[in-house]
Design an enzyme around this catalytic site. Sequence first.
Site, PDB file in Angstrom:
ATOM      1  N   TYR A  21      27.342  47.389  17.113  1.00  0.00           N
ATOM      2  CA  TYR A  21      27.469  46.486  18.260  1.00  0.00           C
ATOM      3  C   TYR A  21      28.925  46.031  18.414  1.00  0.00           C
ATOM      4  O   TYR A  21      29.478  46.029  19.524  1.00  0.00           O
ATOM      5  CB  TYR A  21      26.544  45.276  18.089  1.00  0.00           C
ATOM      6  CG  TYR A  21      26.833  44.190  19.078  1.00  0.00           C
ATOM      7  CD1 TYR A  21      26.510  44.346  20.424  1.00  0.00           C
ATOM      8  CD2 TYR A  21      27.475  43.006  18.686  1.00  0.00           C
ATOM      9  CE1 TYR A  21      26.814  43.354  21.345  1.00  0.00           C
ATOM     10  CE2 TYR A  21      27.770  42.015  19.597  1.00  0.00           C
ATOM     11  CZ  TYR A  21      27.444  42.202  20.924  1.00  0.00           C
ATOM     12  OH  TYR A  21      27.762  41.221  21.837  1.00  0.00           O
ATOM     13  N   PRO A  74      37.683  36.534  23.766  1.00  0.00           N
ATOM     14  CA  PRO A  74      36.309  36.098  23.514  1.00  0.00           C
ATOM     15  C   PRO A  74      35.458  37.258  23.030  1.00  0.00           C
ATOM     16  O   PRO A  74      35.412  38.318  23.659  1.00  0.00           O
ATOM     17  CB  PRO A  74      35.835  35.628  24.897  1.00  0.00           C
ATOM     18  CG  PRO A  74      36.648  36.427  25.864  1.00  0.00           C
ATOM     19  CD  PRO A  74      37.986  36.628  25.200  1.00  0.00           C
ATOM     20  N   ALA A  76      31.429  37.968  21.246  1.00  0.00           N
ATOM     21  CA  ALA A  76      30.135  37.312  21.079  1.00  0.00           C
ATOM     22  C   ALA A  76      29.710  37.263  19.607  1.00  0.00           C
ATOM     23  O   ALA A  76      30.128  38.091  18.797  1.00  0.00           O
ATOM     24  CB  ALA A  76      29.084  38.082  21.879  1.00  0.00           C
ATOM     25  N   SER A 103      33.602  32.535  23.418  1.00  0.00           N
ATOM     26  CA  SER A 103      32.664  33.272  24.275  1.00  0.00           C
ATOM     27  C   SER A 103      31.484  32.399  24.718  1.00  0.00           C
ATOM     28  O   SER A 103      31.012  31.544  23.960  1.00  0.00           O
ATOM     29  CB  SER A 103      32.123  34.483  23.499  1.00  0.00           C
ATOM     30  OG  SER A 103      31.023  35.063  24.176  1.00  0.00           O
ATOM     31  N   GLN A 125      35.248  31.038  27.732  1.00  0.00           N
ATOM     32  CA  GLN A 125      34.944  32.213  28.557  1.00  0.00           C
ATOM     33  C   GLN A 125      33.583  32.030  29.226  1.00  0.00           C
ATOM     34  O   GLN A 125      32.608  31.644  28.572  1.00  0.00           O
ATOM     35  CB  GLN A 125      34.944  33.474  27.689  1.00  0.00           C
ATOM     36  CG  GLN A 125      34.550  34.738  28.442  1.00  0.00           C
ATOM     37  CD  GLN A 125      33.087  35.093  28.263  1.00  0.00           C
ATOM     38  OE1 GLN A 125      32.517  34.806  27.214  1.00  0.00           O
ATOM     39  NE2 GLN A 125      32.473  35.684  29.280  1.00  0.00           N
ATOM     40  N   TYR A 127      30.514  33.734  31.418  1.00  0.00           N
ATOM     41  CA  TYR A 127      29.733  34.709  32.168  1.00  0.00           C
ATOM     42  C   TYR A 127      28.955  33.903  33.193  1.00  0.00           C
ATOM     43  O   TYR A 127      28.191  33.013  32.806  1.00  0.00           O
ATOM     44  CB  TYR A 127      28.722  35.421  31.257  1.00  0.00           C
ATOM     45  CG  TYR A 127      29.285  36.512  30.384  1.00  0.00           C
ATOM     46  CD1 TYR A 127      29.998  37.572  30.941  1.00  0.00           C
ATOM     47  CD2 TYR A 127      29.073  36.496  29.009  1.00  0.00           C
ATOM     48  CE1 TYR A 127      30.487  38.589  30.141  1.00  0.00           C
ATOM     49  CE2 TYR A 127      29.566  37.518  28.200  1.00  0.00           C
ATOM     50  CZ  TYR A 127      30.270  38.555  28.774  1.00  0.00           C
ATOM     51  OH  TYR A 127      30.757  39.554  27.985  1.00  0.00           O
ATOM     52  N   THR A 153      34.837  36.040  33.252  1.00  0.00           N
ATOM     53  CA  THR A 153      34.787  37.490  33.028  1.00  0.00           C
ATOM     54  C   THR A 153      34.237  38.159  34.284  1.00  0.00           C
ATOM     55  O   THR A 153      33.106  37.899  34.696  1.00  0.00           O
ATOM     56  CB  THR A 153      33.935  37.810  31.786  1.00  0.00           C
ATOM     57  OG1 THR A 153      34.580  37.203  30.662  1.00  0.00           O
ATOM     58  CG2 THR A 153      33.824  39.310  31.553  1.00  0.00           C
ATOM     59  N   ARG A 162      25.834  50.958  26.506  1.00  0.00           N
ATOM     60  CA  ARG A 162      26.263  51.023  25.100  1.00  0.00           C
ATOM     61  C   ARG A 162      25.096  51.433  24.233  1.00  0.00           C
ATOM     62  O   ARG A 162      23.945  51.244  24.605  1.00  0.00           O
ATOM     63  CB  ARG A 162      26.755  49.647  24.634  1.00  0.00           C
ATOM     64  CG  ARG A 162      27.765  49.058  25.571  1.00  0.00           C
ATOM     65  CD  ARG A 162      28.141  47.651  25.139  1.00  0.00           C
ATOM     66  NE  ARG A 162      28.766  46.953  26.255  1.00  0.00           N
ATOM     67  CZ  ARG A 162      28.874  45.641  26.356  1.00  0.00           C
ATOM     68  NH1 ARG A 162      28.429  44.868  25.385  1.00  0.00           N
ATOM     69  NH2 ARG A 162      29.444  45.084  27.403  1.00  0.00           N
ATOM     70  N   LYS A 203      39.262  37.446  33.965  1.00  0.00           N
ATOM     71  CA  LYS A 203      39.386  38.491  32.937  1.00  0.00           C
ATOM     72  C   LYS A 203      38.700  39.768  33.410  1.00  0.00           C
ATOM     73  O   LYS A 203      37.584  39.713  33.944  1.00  0.00           O
ATOM     74  CB  LYS A 203      38.737  37.988  31.646  1.00  0.00           C
ATOM     75  CG  LYS A 203      38.681  38.990  30.502  1.00  0.00           C
ATOM     76  CD  LYS A 203      38.264  38.303  29.209  1.00  0.00           C
ATOM     77  CE  LYS A 203      38.176  39.263  28.041  1.00  0.00           C
ATOM     78  NZ  LYS A 203      36.911  40.008  28.006  1.00  0.00           N
ATOM     79  N   HIS A 227      37.309  45.192  28.815  1.00  0.00           N
ATOM     80  CA  HIS A 227      36.244  44.727  27.927  1.00  0.00           C
ATOM     81  C   HIS A 227      36.198  45.562  26.641  1.00  0.00           C
ATOM     82  O   HIS A 227      35.131  45.829  26.096  1.00  0.00           O
ATOM     83  CB  HIS A 227      34.905  44.795  28.666  1.00  0.00           C
ATOM     84  CG  HIS A 227      33.958  43.666  28.377  1.00  0.00           C
ATOM     85  ND1 HIS A 227      33.659  42.688  29.278  1.00  0.00           N
ATOM     86  CD2 HIS A 227      33.230  43.361  27.267  1.00  0.00           C
ATOM     87  CE1 HIS A 227      32.782  41.843  28.759  1.00  0.00           C
ATOM     88  NE2 HIS A 227      32.518  42.220  27.532  1.00  0.00           N
ATOM     89  N   ARG A 230      33.967  48.633  26.895  1.00  0.00           N
ATOM     90  CA  ARG A 230      32.514  48.447  26.792  1.00  0.00           C
ATOM     91  C   ARG A 230      31.830  48.385  28.151  1.00  0.00           C
ATOM     92  O   ARG A 230      30.620  48.237  28.223  1.00  0.00           O
ATOM     93  CB  ARG A 230      32.223  47.149  26.008  1.00  0.00           C
ATOM     94  CG  ARG A 230      32.623  47.265  24.555  1.00  0.00           C
ATOM     95  CD  ARG A 230      32.828  45.904  23.912  1.00  0.00           C
ATOM     96  NE  ARG A 230      31.632  45.189  23.527  1.00  0.00           N
ATOM     97  CZ  ARG A 230      30.982  45.343  22.393  1.00  0.00           C
ATOM     98  NH1 ARG A 230      31.387  46.253  21.523  1.00  0.00           N
ATOM     99  NH2 ARG A 230      29.935  44.612  22.099  1.00  0.00           N
ATOM    100  N   GLY A 256      43.027  44.835  24.603  1.00  0.00           N
ATOM    101  CA  GLY A 256      42.495  46.189  24.508  1.00  0.00           C
ATOM    102  C   GLY A 256      43.343  47.056  23.607  1.00  0.00           C
ATOM    103  O   GLY A 256      44.440  47.480  23.983  1.00  0.00           O
ATOM    104  N   GLY A 257      42.852  47.302  22.407  1.00  0.00           N
ATOM    105  CA  GLY A 257      43.519  48.249  21.516  1.00  0.00           C
ATOM    106  C   GLY A 257      44.796  47.739  20.866  1.00  0.00           C
ATOM    107  O   GLY A 257      45.530  48.520  20.264  1.00  0.00           O
TER     108      GLY A 257
END
Length: 333
Positions: A21, A74, A76, A103, A125, A127, A153, A162, A203, A227, A230, A256-257
């Site tokens: 996950y 953020p 989860a 998150s 953050q 949602y 987000t 996923r 975001k 994300h 994802r 990211g990365g």
Amino acid sequence: MAESGAEERARAVLEPDVFDYYAGGAGDQTTRAANVAAWDRIVLRPRVLRDVAAVDTRTTLLGTGVATPIGLAPTAFHGLADPEGEAATAAAARDGGTLLTLSTRSSRPVEDVATALGPAPWWFQVYVLRDRGRTRDLVERATAAGARALVLTGDTPFLGPRRTYAPAAVRPEEPAGQEAPDITFDDIAWLREVSGGLPIVVKGVLRADDARTCAASGAAAVWVSNHGGRQLDGAVATVDALPEVAGTGVETYVDGGVRRGVDVLRGLALGARAVFIGRPVLWALAAGGAEGVRGLLSGLNADLELSMALAGAPAISDVTPDLVWTPPAGGIR
Ligand SMILES: Cc1cc2nc3c(=O)[nH]c(=O)nc-3n(C[C@H](O)[C@H](O)[C@H](O)COP(=O)(O)O)c2cc1C
């Protein structure tokens, strides 16, 4: 993709579905891999003879002073990595002078995390959920607990495809499909109103036109992100989207990365005001709890300091676009 030492240690201690996950990307995980690989394509032009005896990584984000431009993205359910969950992460962020973004899907109540942070600044953050009343309650609690900004987000109207949506340990509490698929730019003003006027960061922005519309709709900043690969597999690597978004003049962050200090230097040189990390925090938390995250943050910031020194940029204001090498017009002879 080769795993870092911390990732290997996390794999050894986490339940396989939790590791999956945390680690996973959407689809064939093309974007997840591209995020990491793309940083290496940014070639630098270091300066010499610039007195780098003292390097200073302090900066401000939406007017708040922070010790470092490296922030925590953020992510989860930290409770799957450590029994203290987000309270452990928060303690490490506080000690590192690092901005934490908490998150919506925190394992710990927002009030507990705020207590662990003390006076350290943090963002919440959001949602936007189908149940707007629940969203409003969460935002009101975060505001009352002292969040300095809300991070909306924008890239998750539905969850990306996923392998593991949520590990078995959290699935009963987290029915799928709670995100509102009908969010729009109008939700920026709604969140400002619900929070009594907190700055809103959007975001998941990967395009200049979206960045401009966010700003015109009342956003204070935008955050270039896919994300962590994802959501839409095949989406552009974040470092490749960064120049177009930062070029709008809207305050811009990126994630990211990002795995090394030199990646942070690259992000800042390409116009980001802050650079955020996601998975490395989860690996450090799983392998070493709060102490593990402290070590990650101090190590990464030391790595940034050394990169700045070697680039001839002793202060954040010295990290400017001319540090990035571009091939001469007409090609390389
Ligand atoms: C396990 C996991 C959980 C995440 N949860 C959230 C979340 O709750 N909200 C959100 O906006 N982004 C979430 N993200 C995305 C991160 O904020 C961030 O964009 C991404 O992890 C950055 O890439 P990196 O992991 O390569 O550093 C999550 C990412 C991961 C890996």
